[in-house]
Scaffold this active site. Sequence first.
Site, short mmCIF file in Angstrom:
data_model
loop_
_atom_site.label_atom_id
_atom_site.label_comp_id
_atom_site.label_asym_id
_atom_site.label_seq_id
_atom_site.Cartn_x
_atom_site.Cartn_y
_atom_site.Cartn_z
CG ASP A 76 -1.74 1.20 1.62
OD1 ASP A 76 -1.52 2.17 0.76
OD2 ASP A 76 -2.71 1.08 2.42
CG ASN A 103 -1.43 5.73 -11.79
OD1 ASN A 103 -1.99 6.46 -12.40
ND2 ASN A 103 -1.53 4.32 -11.28
CE1 TYR A 169 -9.74 10.60 -7.36
CE2 TYR A 169 -10.67 12.52 -8.60
CZ TYR A 169 -9.89 11.20 -8.49
OH TYR A 169 -9.02 10.83 -9.74
CE LYS A 173 -6.63 12.06 -7.96
NZ LYS A 173 -5.02 11.30 -8.04
CB THR A 203 -9.07 3.47 -15.74
OG1 THR A 203 -10.00 4.38 -14.90
CG2 THR A 203 -8.46 4.19 -16.62
N1 LIG Z 1 -9.16 7.71 -15.15
C1 LIG Z 1 -9.43 9.01 -15.15
O1 LIG Z 1 -10.09 9.52 -16.06
C2 LIG Z 1 -8.60 9.66 -14.18
C3 LIG Z 1 -8.96 11.17 -14.32
C4 LIG Z 1 -8.11 11.87 -13.15
C5 LIG Z 1 -7.45 11.38 -12.16
N2 LIG Z 1 -7.16 10.02 -12.48
C6 LIG Z 1 -6.20 9.62 -11.53
O2 LIG Z 1 -5.38 8.80 -12.25
C7 LIG Z 1 -4.79 7.60 -11.22
C8 LIG Z 1 -4.96 6.18 -11.87
O3 LIG Z 1 -6.55 6.13 -12.07
P1 LIG Z 1 -7.08 5.11 -12.98
O4 LIG Z 1 -8.11 5.38 -13.62
O5 LIG Z 1 -5.93 4.29 -13.75
O6 LIG Z 1 -7.75 3.88 -11.70
P2 LIG Z 1 -7.74 2.36 -11.81
O7 LIG Z 1 -8.71 1.92 -10.67
O8 LIG Z 1 -8.04 1.69 -13.11
O9 LIG Z 1 -6.26 1.70 -11.33
C9 LIG Z 1 -5.89 2.35 -10.10
C10 LIG Z 1 -4.83 1.21 -9.29
O10 LIG Z 1 -4.26 1.87 -8.46
C11 LIG Z 1 -4.30 0.59 -7.30
N3 LIG Z 1 -4.31 1.13 -6.04
C12 LIG Z 1 -5.36 1.55 -5.21
N4 LIG Z 1 -4.89 2.11 -4.05
C13 LIG Z 1 -3.50 1.83 -4.03
C14 LIG Z 1 -2.55 1.72 -2.91
N5 LIG Z 1 -2.87 2.46 -1.70
N6 LIG Z 1 -1.18 1.32 -3.17
C15 LIG Z 1 -0.89 0.68 -4.26
N7 LIG Z 1 -1.72 0.51 -5.41
C16 LIG Z 1 -3.06 1.12 -5.16
C17 LIG Z 1 -5.63 -0.25 -7.84
O11 LIG Z 1 -5.22 -1.73 -7.25
C18 LIG Z 1 -5.48 -0.08 -9.31
O12 LIG Z 1 -4.61 -1.07 -10.02
C19 LIG Z 1 -5.67 7.79 -9.93
O13 LIG Z 1 -4.93 8.53 -9.18
C20 LIG Z 1 -6.60 8.48 -10.29
O14 LIG Z 1 -7.31 9.40 -9.36
C21 LIG Z 1 -7.90 9.38 -13.35
#
Ligand SMILES: NC(=O)c1ccc[n+]([C@@H]2O[C@H](COP(=O)([O-])OP(=O)(O)OC[C@H]3O[C@@H](n4cnc5c(N)ncnc54)[C@H](O)[C@@H]3O)[C@@H](O)[C@H]2O)c1
Length: 312
Positions: A76, A103, A169, A173, A203
């Site tokens: 984590d 990330n 969130y 952020k 995603t």
């Molecule tokens: N998808 C979007 O449009 C979007 C938009 C803005 C920001 N984000 C940010 O981008 C990042 C990735 O998002 P995503 O859409 O790929 O999400 P996702 O849920 O597809 O992937 C996130 C991954 O992080 C892992 N994870 C969660 N908590 C964790 C921890 N404490 N330690 C280690 N691993 C952990 C999960 O197991 C998962 O594999 C995030 O920070 C999210 O907030 C995404």
Amino acid sequence: MRQPVSQARYIPRMGLLDGKVAIVTGAGRGIGRGEALELAAQGAGVVVGEVDADAGQAVVDEITAAGGAAVVQVGDCAEVEAAEAIVARAVDEFGRLDALVNNAGILRDRTLAKMTPEEWDAVIRVHLRGHYAPTHAAVNHWRAAGQPGHVVCTASTSGVLGNFGQANYGAAKAGIAAFAQIVAQENWKHGITVNAICPAARTRMTEGAYGSIGSADDDFDFWHPDNVAPFVTFLCSDAAAHISGKVFGVQGDTVELYRPWTSEAVIENGGNRWDPAVFADRVGNLFEETGINPAAENGMARLRYSMTNRTP
Ligand SMILES: NC(=O)c1ccc[n+]([C@@H]2O[C@H](COP(=O)([O-])OP(=O)(O)OC[C@H]3O[C@@H](n4cnc5c(N)ncnc54)[C@H](O)[C@@H]3O)[C@@H](O)[C@H]2O)c1
């Protein structure tokens, strides 16, 4: 120090990150997976940080099958010990560390009135502590080694613009954007860069929201999560060593630059403390001068690119 085991499998190539080593937290799926694949494709040895061991290992298998070098580190990223362990793993496996991509993230969307303390704490913890802990470990590693390094943080338009239903969130952020700006200042003289991105992609996290926009009418899938990785990879390279403390929007084939919070107007009281009642007359000047609406607004309406409007 142990012999770097993964380098035996590593096939050198001409890439932006040849000989470099990067960590990506939450790299088992989504945007982080794409980042890990691109960093590896550009020549970096990659440590895939994940809480989900199977998802992390699957990405490692993909990278190694393609001739790259990667290992999974299960843990984590918000735990200080796990964050220190992931930095140590990079050094143990690959002999060095050059870049950290923070990330990992989660959502617990709810309007504030209905939000439980658990939903608040979980999101703040994974994002803010999940940025603090690995960055703290990496920055101290680089400073002790007298070595430069690059950190990419993952903010969101939900924070820097403000999205309905995401007080936890969005607060996290926006905090990450501030974190990047501040840690960048503190470490500029050490050759350590810290930038933040606001990505958007289809995603697990945004399931449903982005549909399959982009795939129907052309070959380029605008919302594909792998579209975020090239700019992140650039920020992880020495070619971006002159850029720090900045927040970028990264979506599809676009990269935007955000201007930080800036004071746009001022009212003064001739060197005297204000009488609160006077503001009823005076505060309007701030809004008239700037054109800013005093009422609560939908900040996301200022998005240049959104799932319903891909073009400016
Ligand atoms: N998808 C979007 O449009 C979007 C938009 C803005 C920001 N984000 C940010 O981008 C990042 C990735 O998002 P995503 O859409 O790929 O999400 P996702 O849920 O597809 O992937 C996130 C991954 O992080 C892992 N994870 C969660 N908590 C964790 C921890 N404490 N330690 C280690 N691993 C952990 C999960 O197991 C998962 O594999 C995030 O920070 C999210 O907030 C995404």
